[in-house]
Design a protein around this motif. Structure first.
Motif, PDB file in Angstrom:
ATOM      1  N   LYS A   1       0.841  -1.208   0.000  1.00  0.00           N
ATOM      2  CA  LYS A   1       0.000   0.000   0.000  1.00  0.00           C
ATOM      3  C   LYS A   1       0.872   1.253   0.000  1.00  0.00           C
ATOM      4  CE  LYS A   1      -4.555  -1.230   1.496  1.00  0.00           C
ATOM      5  NZ  LYS A   1      -5.738  -0.877   2.273  1.00  0.00           N
ATOM      6  N   LEU A   2       1.932   1.212   0.775  1.00  0.00           N
ATOM      7  CA  LEU A   2       2.790   2.400   0.836  1.00  0.00           C
ATOM      8  C   LEU A   2       3.489   2.637  -0.507  1.00  0.00           C
ATOM      9  CD1 LEU A   2       3.863   4.751   2.452  1.00  0.00           C
ATOM     10  CD2 LEU A   2       5.701   3.281   3.309  1.00  0.00           C
ATOM     11  N   LEU A   3       3.928   1.560  -1.125  1.00  0.00           N
ATOM     12  CA  LEU A   3       4.592   1.667  -2.432  1.00  0.00           C
ATOM     13  C   LEU A   3       3.663   2.336  -3.440  1.00  0.00           C
ATOM     14  CD1 LEU A   3       7.354   0.495  -3.287  1.00  0.00           C
ATOM     15  CD2 LEU A   3       6.129  -1.453  -4.238  1.00  0.00           C
ATOM     16  N   ILE A   4       2.429   1.878  -3.476  1.00  0.00           N
ATOM     17  CA  ILE A   4       1.464   2.480  -4.416  1.00  0.00           C
ATOM     18  C   ILE A   4       1.124   3.905  -3.964  1.00  0.00           C
ATOM     19  CG2 ILE A   4      -0.888   2.319  -5.339  1.00  0.00           C
ATOM     20  CD1 ILE A   4      -0.582  -0.683  -5.399  1.00  0.00           C
ATOM     21  N   GLY A   5       0.993   4.086  -2.652  1.00  0.00           N
ATOM     22  CA  GLY A   5       0.703   5.432  -2.126  1.00  0.00           C
ATOM     23  C   GLY A   5       1.751   6.443  -2.579  1.00  0.00           C
ATOM     24  N   ARG A   6       3.013   6.036  -2.524  1.00  0.00           N
ATOM     25  CA  ARG A   6       4.088   6.957  -2.946  1.00  0.00           C
ATOM     26  C   ARG A   6       3.974   7.278  -4.439  1.00  0.00           C
ATOM     27  NH1 ARG A   6       7.173   7.691   1.324  1.00  0.00           N
ATOM     28  NH2 ARG A   6       8.047   5.993   2.565  1.00  0.00           N
ATOM     29  N   GLN A   7       3.603   6.280  -5.237  1.00  0.00           N
ATOM     30  CA  GLN A   7       3.450   6.533  -6.671  1.00  0.00           C
ATOM     31  C   GLN A   7       2.239   7.453  -6.919  1.00  0.00           C
ATOM     32  OE1 GLN A   7       5.352   6.089  -9.215  1.00  0.00           O
ATOM     33  NE2 GLN A   7       3.848   6.839 -10.707  1.00  0.00           N
ATOM     34  N   LEU A   8       1.183   7.280  -6.139  1.00  0.00           N
ATOM     35  CA  LEU A   8       0.008   8.154  -6.302  1.00  0.00           C
ATOM     36  C   LEU A   8       0.378   9.595  -5.956  1.00  0.00           C
ATOM     37  CD1 LEU A   8      -2.761   5.870  -4.731  1.00  0.00           C
ATOM     38  CD2 LEU A   8      -2.421   6.390  -7.157  1.00  0.00           C
ATOM     39  N   GLU A   9       1.271   9.731  -4.975  1.00  0.00           N
ATOM     40  CA  GLU A   9       1.729  11.071  -4.581  1.00  0.00           C
ATOM     41  C   GLU A   9       2.492  11.711  -5.755  1.00  0.00           C
ATOM     42  OE1 GLU A   9       4.471  11.007  -1.272  1.00  0.00           O
ATOM     43  OE2 GLU A   9       3.617  12.871  -0.466  1.00  0.00           O
ATOM     44  N   LYS A  10       3.370  10.911  -6.376  1.00  0.00           N
ATOM     45  CA  LYS A  10       4.114  11.427  -7.540  1.00  0.00           C
ATOM     46  C   LYS A  10       3.170  11.771  -8.687  1.00  0.00           C
ATOM     47  CE  LYS A  10       8.473   9.010  -8.166  1.00  0.00           C
ATOM     48  NZ  LYS A  10       8.945   7.872  -8.882  1.00  0.00           N
ATOM     49  N   LEU A  11       2.138  10.978  -8.808  1.00  0.00           N
ATOM     50  CA  LEU A  11       1.164  11.178  -9.872  1.00  0.00           C
ATOM     51  C   LEU A  11       0.366  12.470  -9.660  1.00  0.00           C
ATOM     52  CD1 LEU A  11      -0.338   9.829 -12.328  1.00  0.00           C
ATOM     53  CD2 LEU A  11      -1.724   8.589 -10.667  1.00  0.00           C
ATOM     54  N   GLY A  12       0.325  12.924  -8.418  1.00  0.00           N
ATOM     55  CA  GLY A  12      -0.335  14.200  -8.132  1.00  0.00           C
ATOM     56  C   GLY A  12      -1.810  14.078  -7.787  1.00  0.00           C
ATOM     57  N   VAL A  13      -2.241  12.909  -7.295  1.00  0.00           N
ATOM     58  CA  VAL A  13      -3.655  12.838  -6.895  1.00  0.00           C
ATOM     59  C   VAL A  13      -3.856  13.734  -5.680  1.00  0.00           C
ATOM     60  CG1 VAL A  13      -3.765  10.443  -7.734  1.00  0.00           C
ATOM     61  CG2 VAL A  13      -3.585  10.854  -5.284  1.00  0.00           C
ATOM     62  N   ASP A  14      -5.081  14.213  -5.498  1.00  0.00           N
ATOM     63  CA  ASP A  14      -5.339  15.118  -4.371  1.00  0.00           C
ATOM     64  C   ASP A  14      -5.631  14.349  -3.093  1.00  0.00           C
ATOM     65  OD1 ASP A  14      -5.493  17.797  -5.863  1.00  0.00           O
ATOM     66  OD2 ASP A  14      -6.800  16.490  -7.034  1.00  0.00           O
TER      67      ASP A  14
END
Ligand code: KIV
Ligand code: ZN
Length: 510
Positions: free
Chosen positions: A27-40
Motif C-alpha cells: 500500500k505504501l509503495l502504491i501510495g508513494r506513486q500516487l503522490e508522484k502522480l499528483g492525486v489530491d
C-alpha cells in the motif's frame, strides 16, 4: 478552467477487486506513486475492516505528506474512531463516512426507515467533525435513491459539517444523461446552490459507463471524481483515473477542466498497480493497455509513419509510456541500472537497488537483451513480492515422456527450513503438491496462466495463479526464465498473500 479534485481509491475500492489484496508495504509503495502522480486524495482503506487495513491506512497517512489521506468508516462512532486513530498522524486526514440511501439497501441491508438513516448520517457527520473539519459523506447507492430523500439527507449532512458530499453510482446503473440531471438537480436544490461544498462522484463500471458518467457529472457541477488506477474495483471496477484525466487533457476545447495529475506518471502507476495486485491490464484497455498505442492495419501504420496525429490523439510520452524499451545487457553497470530503475518510476532504498542489481546480473547471464518489462518483473519478484511467511530456497523437477513427474523443494516456513518431494500428474502439479505438503495448506488452484514477458526463447516467463482456501481468494505471480521456477514462485507468492489475508481476515466489508 475549473479544477477537478482527483480522489484515488485504488487502495480501498480497488483492493476490493476479486483476488486483489495488498499488504501494508505494498500500500505504501502504491501510495508513494500516487503522490508522484499528483492525486489530491488517497483513500487508503477501511480501518475497521481488519488489523491489516488499519495498519495500511496508518502507514500511508503517516508517510504521505503532499496528498490528503482518507479512511472509510460506516456512519457510526466506532468506525469513525477507528478511522481517526489510523488517520490522525497524517498531514491532511479526511474521514469518509457513508450510509446507504436507496430503498432496496435501506429495507434489505440496513433494515432501517429512511428517517432513521438520515438521523444516523447526521450524527455520524457531526461526530466526525469533532475530530477534523475534513469530512466527506457518501450516500451509498445514490443513483437508485429517491431524489427528494437524497436532497434532504445531503442538505442535512452539509449542515452538520460535511465538506464533500459524494453521490455514488454504487452498482454502475446510471447513464450519462440521467446522472447529469441528478447531479444538476442536487446542486440546484442544496442551500445556496451547493456553494462551499464539493460535490463528488464515484462511478462503478458495470455497464462500461463509469468514465462517461463521471464526465457527465463534472459537466453538471461535480468537482471531485473518485477513481482507481486501471479502473480496478468491485465487480467490473471503478471509473478509471487514466481515462478521466486523459479525456480532460485531450479535449480541453470541449471539457474545460483541469486536474493536478502529472500525466507521465500514469503509465508507471498502471504498471505498479498491476504488478502488486496481479491483475493484468487488458490489452485493449484505453490509455494503458498494451495495444493503446499500437497500429496494426497497414493503412494505419502508413498514416502514422507520415504523421503520428493521423491515428494518435495523444502521445505515448504524455502518459509516460517508454518509447525505446530495449535497455541493457550483461555489460551494463550499476550506475546505468540505477538510472533505469528511477526512469521506470521506482524509488528504491540502496539495499533494494543492490538486491535488484544482483538479480539483474544473473538474468543478464541468461538473457541477451533486457527490456523494461524484464526490469519490472525483476523488481516485482525481488522487491515487491516480499516472502513474509514462506520463502522458496530451491526447486527442481524431473519430468518428460518417460519419467513419472516429481519435484523436490526446499522452502522456509517462517524461517524454518523444510524439504520435501512429491509425484504429480505433471511437473507443475508435482511442485504445487510439494508446496502444499510443506506449508500444510489446503488451497485449491483456480487458475494458472503463463505468459512470456518479452519475445524470444530466452524470455522471462510470468506465471499467475489464483488460489482459494477457506473462502479467501488470492492471486500470486512469479517470473523466471524457467517456467517451472516461475510457477513455484507464483504459488509461494499466492500462499504468502493468503496467509496475510487469513491473519487479517476482514471482519467487516463494504
Ligand atoms: O460504491 C460505493 O458506493 C462505495 C461507497 C462506500 C463510497 O464504494
Ligand atoms: Zn465503490
Amino acid at each position: 478552467m475549473d479544477r477537478i479534485t482527483i480522489f484515488d481509491t485504488t487502495l480501498r475500492d480497488g483492493e476490493q477487486s476479486p483476488g486483489a489484496s495488498m499488504n501494508v508495504e505494498e500500500k505504501l509503495l502504491i501510495g508513494r506513486q500516487l503522490e508522484k502522480l499528483g492525486v489530491d486524495v488517497i483513500e487508503a482503506g477501511f480501518p475497521i475492516a481488519s488489523e491489516g487495513d488499519f495498519a495500511g491506512v496508518k502507514l500511508v497517512s503517516d508517510e504521505i505528506r503532499s496528498c490528503q489521506v482518507a479512511g472509510l468508516a460506516r456512519a457510526n462512532q466506532q468506525d469513525i474512531d477507528r478511522a481517526w486513530d489510523a488517520l490522525k498522524g497524517g498531514a491532511d486526514p479526511r474521514i469518509h463516512t457513508f450510509i446507504a440511501t436507496s430503498p432496496i439497501h435501506m429495507q434489505h441491508k440496513l433494515q432501517m426507515e429512511a428517517d432513521a438513516v438520515l438521523e444516523q448520517a447526521v450524527a455520524a457527520v457531526r461526530y466526525a467533525c469533532t475530530l477534523t473539519s475534513n469530512v466527506e459523506f457518501s450516500a451509498e447507492d445514490a443513483t437508485r435513491s429517491d431524489i427528494d430523500f437524497l436532497v434532504r439527507i445531503l442538505t442535512a449532512v452539509v449542515k452538520a459539517g460535511a465538506r464533500t458530499i459524494n453521490i455514488p453510482d454504487t452498482v454502475g446503473y446510471t447513464v450519462p444523461r440521467e446522472y447529469f440531471s441528478m447531479i444538476e438537480e442536487i446542486k440546484n436544490r442544496l442551500p445556496h446552490g451547493g456553494d462551499g461544498v464539493v460535490i463528488s462522484v464515484h462511478c462503478h463500471n458495470d455497464l462500461g459507463l463509469a468514465t462517461a458518467n463521471s464526465i457527465a457529472a463534472i459537466e453538471a457541477g461535480a468537482r471531485q471524481v473518485e477513481c482507481t488506477i486501471n479502473g480496478i474495483g468491485e465487480r467490473a471496477g471503478n471509473s478509471s483515473l487514466e481515462e478521466l484525466v486523459m479525456a480532460l487533457r485531450t479535449r480541453p476545447d470541449n471539457l474545460t477542466y483541469t486536474t493536478n495529475i502529472v500525466t507521465p506518471q500514469i503509465y508507471p502507476a498502471s504498471r505498479l498497480v498491476s504488478q502488486v495486485t496481479g491483475i493484468r491490464v487488458q490489452p485493449n484497455k484505453a490509455i494503458v493497455g498494451a495495444n493503446a498505442f499500437a497500429h496494426e492495419a497497414g493503412i494505419h501504420q502508413d498514416g502514422v509513419l507520415k504523421n503520428k496525429a493521423t491515428y494518435e490523439i495523444m502521445t505515448p510520452e504524455s502518459i509516460g509510456l517508454p518509447q525505446n524499451s530495449l535497455v541493457m545487457g550483461k555489460h551494463s553497470g550499476r550506475h546505468a541500472f540505477q538510472e533505469k530503475i528511477s526512469d521506470l518510476g521506482y524509488e528504491l532504498e540502496p539495499e533494494q537497488i543492490e538486491t535488484a542489481f544482483v538479480a539483474f546480473k544473473k538474468l543478464a547471464d541468461k538473457k541477451k537483451e533486457i527490456f523494461d518489462e524484464d526490469i519490472d518483473a525483476l523488481v516485482a519478484d525481488e522487491i515487491i513480492r516480499i516472502p513474509h511467511y514462506y520463502k522458496l530456497n530451491f526447486v527442481s523437477v524431473n519430468s518428460g515422456t518417460e519419467a513419472m513427474p516429481n519435484s523436490t523443494l526446499e522452502i522456509e516456513v517462517e524461517g524454518k527450513v523444510v524439504r520435501g518431494a512429491e509425484f504429480g500428474d505433471g511437473a507443475i502439479d508435482a511442485i504445487f503438491k510439494t508446496i502444499k505438503q510443506l506449508t500444510n495448506t489446503q488451497s485449491r488452484l483456480l487458475t494458472y496462466e503463463v505468459k512470456s514477458i518479452t519475445g524470444g526463447a530466452d524470455a522471462l516467463g510470468e506465471v499467475t495463479v489464483r488460489i482459494k482456501e477457506d473462502g479467501l481468494t488470492v492471486m500470486g505471480q512469479g517470473a523466471h526464465t524457467c517456467v517451472v521456477v516461475a510457477s513455484a514462485k507464483a504459488y509461494m507468492n499466492a500462499l504468502n498473500k493468503l496467509e496475510y489475508k487469513k491473519r487479517n481476515r476482514p471482519q467487516v466489508t463494504v
